[in-house]
Design an enzyme around this catalytic site. Structure first.
Site, PDB file in Angstrom:
ATOM      1  N   HIS A  23      -5.036  11.208   0.842  1.00 34.32           N
ATOM      2  CA  HIS A  23      -3.788  10.395   0.734  1.00 34.32           C
ATOM      3  C   HIS A  23      -3.023  11.089  -0.082  1.00 34.32           C
ATOM      4  CE1 HIS A  23      -2.179   6.232   0.866  1.00 34.32           C
ATOM      5  NE2 HIS A  23      -1.045   7.226   0.428  1.00 34.32           N
ATOM      6  N   HIS A  25       1.376  12.014   0.128  1.00 33.00           N
ATOM      7  CA  HIS A  25       2.551  12.153   1.160  1.00 33.00           C
ATOM      8  C   HIS A  25       3.045  13.571   0.406  1.00 33.00           C
ATOM      9  CE1 HIS A  25       2.881   7.789   1.702  1.00 33.00           C
ATOM     10  NE2 HIS A  25       2.007   7.260   1.127  1.00 33.00           N
ATOM     11  N   GLY A 182       5.469   2.402   3.456  1.00 37.06           N
ATOM     12  CA  GLY A 182       6.611   1.553   3.180  1.00 37.06           C
ATOM     13  C   GLY A 182       6.347   0.372   2.013  1.00 37.06           C
ATOM     14  N   HIS A 209      -1.548   1.567   5.131  1.00 38.21           N
ATOM     15  CA  HIS A 209      -1.261   1.225   3.820  1.00 38.21           C
ATOM     16  C   HIS A 209      -1.367  -0.121   3.232  1.00 38.21           C
ATOM     17  CE1 HIS A 209       0.722   5.140   2.750  1.00 38.21           C
ATOM     18  NE2 HIS A 209       0.548   5.151   1.794  1.00 38.21           N
ATOM     19  N   GLU A 212      -2.023  -3.202  -0.527  1.00 37.02           N
ATOM     20  CA  GLU A 212      -1.322  -2.689  -1.906  1.00 37.02           C
ATOM     21  C   GLU A 212      -0.176  -3.459  -2.479  1.00 37.02           C
ATOM     22  OE1 GLU A 212       1.254   0.565  -1.352  1.00 37.02           O
ATOM     23  OE2 GLU A 212       1.420   1.551  -3.129  1.00 37.02           O
ATOM     24  N   ASP A 290      -1.979  10.541  -3.822  1.00 36.33           N
ATOM     25  CA  ASP A 290      -1.088   9.444  -2.964  1.00 36.33           C
ATOM     26  C   ASP A 290       0.976  10.890  -3.618  1.00 36.33           C
ATOM     27  OD1 ASP A 290       0.674   7.009  -1.971  1.00 36.33           O
ATOM     28  OD2 ASP A 290       1.052   6.183  -3.898  1.00 36.33           O
ATOM     29  N   ASP A 291       1.097  10.811  -4.469  1.00 38.26           N
ATOM     30  CA  ASP A 291       2.778  11.270  -4.751  1.00 38.26           C
ATOM     31  C   ASP A 291       2.766  11.579  -6.030  1.00 38.26           C
ATOM     32  OD1 ASP A 291       4.262  10.174  -2.618  1.00 38.26           O
ATOM     33  OD2 ASP A 291       3.435   8.324  -3.228  1.00 38.26           O
TER      34      ASP A 291
HETATM   35  N1  ADE Z   1       5.388   5.754  -0.199  1.00 38.96           N
HETATM   36  C1  ADE Z   1       5.304   7.044  -0.996  1.00 38.96           C
HETATM   37  N2  ADE Z   1       4.216   6.199  -1.533  1.00 38.96           N
HETATM   38  C2  ADE Z   1       3.855   4.990  -0.734  1.00 38.96           C
HETATM   39  C3  ADE Z   1       2.455   4.244  -1.781  1.00 38.96           C
HETATM   40  N3  ADE Z   1       2.387   4.237  -2.821  1.00 38.96           N
HETATM   41  N4  ADE Z   1       2.594   2.896  -0.756  1.00 38.96           N
HETATM   42  C4  ADE Z   1       3.708   3.113   0.441  1.00 38.96           C
HETATM   43  N5  ADE Z   1       4.524   4.110   1.052  1.00 38.96           N
HETATM   44  C5  ADE Z   1       4.251   4.548   0.004  1.00 38.96           C
HETATM   45 ZN    ZN Z   2       0.506   6.282  -0.398  1.00 42.49          ZN
END
Ligand code: ADE
Ligand code: ZN
Length: 348
Positions: A23, A25, A182, A209, A212, A290-291
């Protein structure tokens, strides 16, 4: 040895582990230096120094940790997708950064609509650019890369359908799955049920997703109504024992992203993250970034946090790395080879 040295030595332990990322992005993986370069080349008016740019695109200690602030970083990031070259470059660099962190298998997800928006690039071009750069970089680095297409919940079902069909056309090129991402708090997934069903029938794997920024019930919905094989985050599954039982029974993999959850306000502190509660409940948890650019982390940091802060035993972490490989969206032969290699390198 000072405390700082101990941390460094310890982080190195996690750096050395072979890793599996399910996971991550692409749009949350841009290097700051690259953003500055692109801004200069394309005359984008943003702060010209790294520190000030960082406040716009990365979580700061002084930020309010809310999902709105977290998602807000993508608004600035969207300014950078100005040319095919930029999209090639950020894809290549995302693969290089993963390889440098000793990630051996990565499913990199990208949002074609987000990458196309600034210059109105056709979605099929954006997909081609990401695919070719990911393939090329993966060949040069010691990391297997597969791709997942992501659609944000605020987008229309029509756009999601276009993305699904284009992705299905590129399964042979390494697009293995489709994701819904999102703002989960304000946008339901119901409009997308049919599209994900068709995507699955076309051969794409499904991850959603859920649980969360929305309730645990969304995990049940993702599994039962959308056909999710894996859940992005899903940390609120513990709200409801019957959903825990469902996910345990199906061995649904949870793509847990600890720092992201903390920074987007899901939990008040790192220490209260339920990774270990999920693990102890028999859920199939995996650890992901994630990011990484927005969160200013690497996957090694997340492994460190899981073990050093949340007290996951290192033996369990190693087992979770193999579990992630087992939940990968690849065929059985490729999976067996990956699992064998990891078991050998992890000395399991
Ligand atoms: N897009 C990028 N990171 C995200 C996240 N943690 N939750 C939902 N959408 C995302
Ligand atoms: Zn994500």
């Amino acid at each position: 040895m000072s405390a700082a040295d101990r941390v460094t030595a310890s982080l190195n332990t996690y750096r050395a582990l072979p890793k599996v990322e399910l996971h991550r992005h692409l749009e949350g993986s841009l290097r700051l230096d690259t953003m500055l370069d692109v801004a200069q080349q394309h005359g984008i008016t943003i702060p010209a120094d790294v520190l000030r740019l960082s406040t716009l695109v990365q979580i700061q200690e002084e930020d309010k940790f809310t999902f709105q602030n977290f998602l807000g970083k993508f608004n600035t990031l969207r300014l950078f997708y100005r040319s095919p070259d930029v999209i090639h470059r950020i894809t290549r660099e995302a693969v290089e950064d993963a390889a440098k962190d000793n990630v051996k298998y990565m499913e990199l997800r990208f949002t074609p609509v987000a990458l196309s928006r600034a210059e109105r690039f056709p979605l099929h071009d954006v997909m081609d650019w990401v695919i070719s750069s990911a393939q090329e970089a993966s060949k040069e680095q010691d990391v297997i890369v597969k791709l997942i297409v992501s659609v944000n919940r605020h987008e229309s079902a029509e756009i999601a359908e276009q993305v699904a069909w284009l992705a299905a056309d590129h399964i042979k090129d390494g697009i293995v799955g489709m994701d819904l991402a999102g703002n989960e708090a304000d946008f339901p997934s119901q409009p997308f049920y049919g599209i994900f069903k068709e995507a699955k029938q076309a051969g794409l794997h499904i991850t959603i997703h859920a649980g969360e920024w929305g309730p645990g019930y969304n995990v049940r919905e993702a599994i039962e109504e959308i056909g999710a094989e894996r859940i992005g985050h899903g940390v609120r599954v513990l709200d409801d024992e019957s959903i825990v039982a469902l996910a345990r029974e199906r061995q649904t993999a949870f793509e847990v992203c600890i720092t992201s959850n903390y920074q987007s306000g899901v939990f008040e502190s790192l220490e209260t993250h339920p990774l270990m509660e999920m693990y102890d409940a028999g859920l199939n948890v995996t650890i992901n970034s994630d990011d990484p650019s927005i969160s200013r982390i690497t996957l090694s940091h997340e492994y460190y946090t899981a073990c050093e802060d949340l007290k996951m035993p290192q033996s369990a972490l190693k087992q979770r790395i193999v579990a992630a490989a087992q939940a990968a969206f690849i065929g059985e032969t490729e999976k067996e080879k990956l699992v064998k290699r990891l078991e050998k390198d992890l000395k399991l």
